[in-house]
Design an enzyme around this catalytic site. Sequence first.
Site, short mmCIF file in Angstrom:
data_model
loop_
_atom_site.label_atom_id
_atom_site.label_comp_id
_atom_site.label_asym_id
_atom_site.label_seq_id
_atom_site.Cartn_x
_atom_site.Cartn_y
_atom_site.Cartn_z
N ARG A 111 -34.17 73.23 61.10
CA ARG A 111 -34.44 74.65 61.40
C ARG A 111 -35.26 74.81 62.68
O ARG A 111 -35.08 75.78 63.42
CB ARG A 111 -35.13 75.31 60.20
CG ARG A 111 -34.16 75.51 59.06
CD ARG A 111 -34.77 76.20 57.87
NE ARG A 111 -33.71 76.49 56.91
CZ ARG A 111 -32.99 77.62 56.88
NH1 ARG A 111 -33.23 78.57 57.77
NH2 ARG A 111 -32.04 77.80 55.99
N SER A 161 -23.72 75.27 63.32
CA SER A 161 -24.94 74.93 64.07
C SER A 161 -25.65 73.75 63.43
O SER A 161 -26.04 72.79 64.11
CB SER A 161 -25.89 76.13 64.11
OG SER A 161 -25.33 77.20 64.83
N HIS A 171 -32.81 74.33 65.45
CA HIS A 171 -31.94 75.51 65.51
C HIS A 171 -32.64 76.69 66.17
O HIS A 171 -32.01 77.50 66.85
CB HIS A 171 -31.52 75.89 64.08
CG HIS A 171 -30.59 77.03 63.99
ND1 HIS A 171 -30.96 78.28 63.53
CD2 HIS A 171 -29.28 77.15 64.33
CE1 HIS A 171 -29.94 79.10 63.57
NE2 HIS A 171 -28.90 78.45 64.05
#
Length: 208
Positions: free
Chosen positions: A37, A14, A40
């Site tokens: 992050r 990812s 994500h």
Amino acid sequence: MDYIKNPKEIYQKSFAIIKNEADLSRLKKGEQEVAIRLIHSCGMVDIIDDLVFSKGAVEEGQKALNKGAPIICDVKMVAKGIIVRNLKHENEIICGLDMKEAKKFAIKNNITRSAAGFEILKSKINGAIIVIGNAPTALFHLLEMIENEQAKPALILGFPVGFVGAKESKQALIDKNLGVPYITLKGRRGGSAMAAAALNGIAKGLAT
């Protein structure tokens, strides 16, 4: 069905995809960790264009965490999304939303419980990290408290989401320039998962 089952491999793949698809070049290393992050958490690489870091925000957040500063959230969903194992100093995670005093204050003053929660936790805000992922009213109220010199947090992670006040509250955070470091996302997008992801990105730099 053929799919990746190993969680470590999922994370690695990812993050590799994000780094390949998102232009992170304008960001410093610590900011990149947070941005990755955030992307994500929502699956949208284009948020990078609306992501705003005040100068030194990541570093100030890490300093606060190292000092054991509390983490104050507007809603429990944000609190639940924080990865506790990355908090090396066992920072207290607090949400005033459901406190009895907050409910009473909200009713008496005709404001949201999220905003009232910050009012009730006023004594804990100085030097704390504020994480907002749901309520624009909580961010507006916090800014009023700072303007009135009632509180001064170490860092604001402002990610309220929605169609009423979300865009405006985050723009106010940017425009008012109140001397408090911040990370925010312009526009309507945001949410509890993103707010928690921002905190996790900052804390991750301390845990590795």
